[in-house]
Design an enzyme around this catalytic site. Structure first.
Site, PDB file in Angstrom:
ATOM      1  N   HIS A 308       0.851  -1.190   0.000  1.00  0.00           N
ATOM      2  CA  HIS A 308       0.000   0.000   0.000  1.00  0.00           C
ATOM      3  C   HIS A 308       0.881   1.232   0.000  1.00  0.00           C
ATOM      4  O   HIS A 308       1.906   1.246   0.677  1.00  0.00           O
ATOM      5  CB  HIS A 308      -0.919   0.004   1.233  1.00  0.00           C
ATOM      6  CG  HIS A 308      -2.090   0.905   1.070  1.00  0.00           C
ATOM      7  ND1 HIS A 308      -2.018   2.253   1.291  1.00  0.00           N
ATOM      8  CD2 HIS A 308      -3.358   0.659   0.645  1.00  0.00           C
ATOM      9  CE1 HIS A 308      -3.185   2.790   1.042  1.00  0.00           C
ATOM     10  NE2 HIS A 308      -4.012   1.850   0.640  1.00  0.00           N
ATOM     11  N   ASP A 365      -7.973  -5.096  -0.376  1.00  0.00           N
ATOM     12  CA  ASP A 365      -8.412  -5.723  -1.634  1.00  0.00           C
ATOM     13  C   ASP A 365      -8.181  -7.222  -1.647  1.00  0.00           C
ATOM     14  O   ASP A 365      -8.896  -7.959  -2.320  1.00  0.00           O
ATOM     15  CB  ASP A 365      -7.680  -5.098  -2.820  1.00  0.00           C
ATOM     16  CG  ASP A 365      -8.071  -3.653  -2.995  1.00  0.00           C
ATOM     17  OD1 ASP A 365      -9.263  -3.395  -3.103  1.00  0.00           O
ATOM     18  OD2 ASP A 365      -7.180  -2.801  -2.979  1.00  0.00           O
TER      19      ASP A 365
HETATM   20  N1  COA Z   1       4.470  -7.540  -5.078  1.00  0.00           N
HETATM   21  C1  COA Z   1       5.814  -7.585  -5.187  1.00  0.00           C
HETATM   22  N2  COA Z   1       6.622  -6.516  -4.938  1.00  0.00           N
HETATM   23  C2  COA Z   1       6.028  -5.369  -4.575  1.00  0.00           C
HETATM   24  C3  COA Z   1       4.637  -5.253  -4.450  1.00  0.00           C
HETATM   25  C4  COA Z   1       3.833  -6.396  -4.704  1.00  0.00           C
HETATM   26  N3  COA Z   1       2.507  -6.346  -4.586  1.00  0.00           N
HETATM   27  N4  COA Z   1       4.320  -3.993  -4.082  1.00  0.00           N
HETATM   28  C5  COA Z   1       5.489  -3.332  -3.973  1.00  0.00           C
HETATM   29  N5  COA Z   1       6.527  -4.164  -4.266  1.00  0.00           N
HETATM   30  C6  COA Z   1       7.945  -3.832  -4.186  1.00  0.00           C
HETATM   31  C7  COA Z   1       8.377  -2.865  -5.286  1.00  0.00           C
HETATM   32  O1  COA Z   1       8.812  -3.554  -6.442  1.00  0.00           O
HETATM   33  C8  COA Z   1       9.493  -2.127  -4.587  1.00  0.00           C
HETATM   34  O2  COA Z   1      10.636  -2.967  -4.547  1.00  0.00           O
HETATM   35  P1  COA Z   1      12.139  -2.318  -4.549  1.00  0.00           P
HETATM   36  O3  COA Z   1      12.188  -1.450  -3.325  1.00  0.00           O
HETATM   37  O4  COA Z   1      13.015  -3.504  -4.511  1.00  0.00           O
HETATM   38  O5  COA Z   1      12.226  -1.528  -5.835  1.00  0.00           O
HETATM   39  C9  COA Z   1       8.998  -1.992  -3.143  1.00  0.00           C
HETATM   40  O6  COA Z   1       8.141  -3.119  -2.958  1.00  0.00           O
HETATM   41  C10 COA Z   1       8.265  -0.695  -2.861  1.00  0.00           C
HETATM   42  O7  COA Z   1       7.155  -0.609  -3.736  1.00  0.00           O
HETATM   43  P2  COA Z   1       6.610   0.715  -4.410  1.00  0.00           P
HETATM   44  O8  COA Z   1       6.230   0.407  -5.819  1.00  0.00           O
HETATM   45  O9  COA Z   1       7.548   1.849  -4.155  1.00  0.00           O
HETATM   46  O10 COA Z   1       5.319   0.955  -3.586  1.00  0.00           O
HETATM   47  P3  COA Z   1       4.230   2.024  -3.930  1.00  0.00           P
HETATM   48  O11 COA Z   1       3.878   2.687  -2.650  1.00  0.00           O
HETATM   49  O12 COA Z   1       4.616   2.907  -5.056  1.00  0.00           O
HETATM   50  O13 COA Z   1       3.042   1.139  -4.491  1.00  0.00           O
HETATM   51  C11 COA Z   1       1.186  -0.280  -4.564  1.00  0.00           C
HETATM   52  C12 COA Z   1       2.001   0.695  -3.718  1.00  0.00           C
HETATM   53  C13 COA Z   1      -0.101  -0.569  -3.802  1.00  0.00           C
HETATM   54  C14 COA Z   1       0.789   0.373  -5.909  1.00  0.00           C
HETATM   55  C15 COA Z   1       2.005  -1.558  -4.801  1.00  0.00           C
HETATM   56  O14 COA Z   1       2.360  -2.136  -3.569  1.00  0.00           O
HETATM   57  C16 COA Z   1       1.266  -2.558  -5.676  1.00  0.00           C
HETATM   58  O15 COA Z   1       1.320  -2.468  -6.894  1.00  0.00           O
HETATM   59  N6  COA Z   1       0.538  -3.541  -5.025  1.00  0.00           N
HETATM   60  C17 COA Z   1      -0.235  -4.505  -5.778  1.00  0.00           C
HETATM   61  C18 COA Z   1      -1.523  -3.863  -6.264  1.00  0.00           C
HETATM   62  C19 COA Z   1      -2.507  -3.634  -5.139  1.00  0.00           C
HETATM   63  O16 COA Z   1      -2.774  -4.521  -4.334  1.00  0.00           O
HETATM   64  N7  COA Z   1      -3.080  -2.419  -5.110  1.00  0.00           N
HETATM   65  C20 COA Z   1      -4.138  -2.069  -4.164  1.00  0.00           C
HETATM   66  C21 COA Z   1      -3.730  -0.970  -3.263  1.00  0.00           C
HETATM   67  S1  COA Z   1      -4.963  -0.745  -2.013  1.00  0.00           S
END
Ligand code: COA
Length: 431
Positions: A308, A365
């Protein structure tokens, strides 16, 4: 301690005011920065940008706190229901008996769509995604109300009617979207059913054969609506505020919110969770191969329903809904291989150092997808359910924009990185 920030730029010191919210969050107010320094702030993804001040919802992502108008989400989930929560979020206080009765009566009075609207549903092909139908039809609904088109902020009684219309009709439109997407006959709402029961009725009943409403199913879905009712300045709510800031009408602004919510990184994640589980199952994996792939950046895979942007410790909604999820699964005695995979993924990821170090926990979710699967909600309706739940939050944010006397149209800046000036080349001289 000074309540000003000092910024040094090109040898000069500039003073910027700071402000502190009621929960102690701090901000540097840069609204005069460009005028005084000719600089803007650059914050890709807005992770450090406060786009507004707001009185609606408080989140502390580190501590896992979520409060609607000051009331903890845990209390609302335990003691309230979606409709009371909607009132609280939109109007700012818990309703008294008379207020909740008026609100409920308005919802019932406006639950039917204008009959001509049903012809619009005919225009969509069978198989159209219900989110596409939902956003189009919310916008279309505004055309059936001349008053809304010519309405100006300030007429409170009329606004109350539009609020009720939107909250009530979004549920009717959502159910019709599903029926249309499956080529099923439309089912009208019942006058004597409560909000969530009525939605299930419109979704699953057949002419002359009412859907059996199990209390645990109605309760679980109502809880899903309640837990999604607002979540401060996320992608869709910011979109609603953006559109509202141009003084677009309430329905148009909220229809834009539906479009923003549709994406798999936002509201589409609950659908993506189930698609991921189905794919894992299809490949004969028990989840362990997928977890390895999700850790590999080159695989293009992510563990959907984990992580998140704001909650970096735990998602308080996930805690509540996990409990509800366990209860519903136990009560309905469901045996489903996808739900077994979900349990395995959850267990494995919570122990895996990749997810633990990055603070990637199951989000709301993940569990709402599982519950909806268990209670028979079709997968393409998952994000629609989220949209119904989020409507009070969008409306409250719309209201806040309209009530703000100094409200200006939202218009961010950019740092241009394209080519500098060059000249037009006639077609026959181009390489
Ligand atoms: N699966 C695997 N790796 C994940 C991940 C996931 N669901 N979510 C984040 N990561 C990893 C990223 O690749 C990143 O790795 P790194 O530090 O080695 O580069 C690290 O965790 C940080 O992630 P980041 O993309 O900076 O987090 P964010 O705050 O920008 O994104 C989300 C948040 C929710 C968009 C992201 O976690 C995601 O795409 N989750 C899956 C979709 C989801 O469930 N969305 C609903 C949100 S309520």
């Amino acid at each position: 301690m000074s309540n000003e920030a000092k910024l040094e730029l090109e040898g000069k010191t500039f003073t910027l005011p700071t402000l502190v919210g009621t929960e102690g969050e701090k901000a540097v107010d840069v609204s005069t920065l460009r005028a005084t320094t000719n600089y803007i702030t650059l914050d890709d993804g807005y992770g450090n940008t406060g786009s507004c001040t707001s009185k609606i919802t408080f989140i502390d992502g580190d501590l896992g706190i979520l409060r609607y108008r000051g009331i903890p989400i845990e209390e609302m989930a335990e003691k309230s229901n979606f409709i009371e929560t909607a009132y609280l979020i939109i109007y700012g206080t818990l309703p008294n008996r008379a207020q909740i009765k008026t609100f409920s009566d308005l919802l019932t009075a406006h639950q039917f769509l204008h009959e001509d609207m049903t012809y619009h549903f005919e225009g969509f092909p069978t198989g159209a995604h219900p989110m596409a139908i939902l956003s189009s039809m919310i916008n279309a609904a505004s055309c059936f109300d001349e008053g809304l088109m010519n309405w100006h902020w300030g007429k409170t009684k009329e606004f109350e009617v539009y609020v009720a219309k939107l909250i009530s009709q979004v549920r009717t439109i959502a159910a019709y979207s599903y029926r249309k997407s499956r080529g099923l006959p439309l089912i009208y709402p019942k006058q004597n059913y409560k909000y969530t029961a009525n939605f299930l009725h419109m979704l699953f009943s057949m002419p002359y054969e009412d859907f059996e409403l199990k209390p645990e199913v109605v309760k679980a879905l109502d809880l899903i609506f309640l837990l999604h009712a607002d979540h401060e300045q996320n992608c869709s709510t910011s979109t609603v505020r953006m559109v509202a800031s141009s003084q677009a009408n309430l329905f148009a602004s909220c229809a834009a919110g539906v479009c923003a919510l549709w994406g798999p990184l936002h509201g589409g994640a609950n659908q993506a969770v189930l698609e991921m589980l189905a794919q894992i199952h299809k490949e004969g994996d028990d989840g362990s191969k997928f977890i390895e792939a999700a850790k590999d950046k080159n695989s293009g895979k992510k563990l959907m329903g984990f992580g998140h942007r704001v909650y970096k410790n735990h998602d308080p909604r996930a805690k509540i809904i996990k409990k509800a999820c366990d209860e519903v699964l136990a009560k309905l005695h469901i045996s489903d291989p996808l739900l077994d995979i979900a349990k395995k993924l959850e267990e494995a990821a919570l122990k895996d150092s990749y997810f633990v170090e990055r603070k990637l926990y199951p989000n709301v979710d993940f569990y709402s997808g599982i519950i909806m699967r268990a209670i028979g909600i079709p997968i393409e309706m998952f994000t629609v359910i989220f949209a119904i739940g989020r409507m009070p939050g969008w409306i409250a944010n719309y209201k806040e924009i309209m009530e703000e006397p100094k409200s200006r149209i939202y218009r961010p800046r950019q740092i241009y990185t394209g080519p500098t000036q060059k000249h037009y080349i006639p077609l026959d001289e181009r390489k």
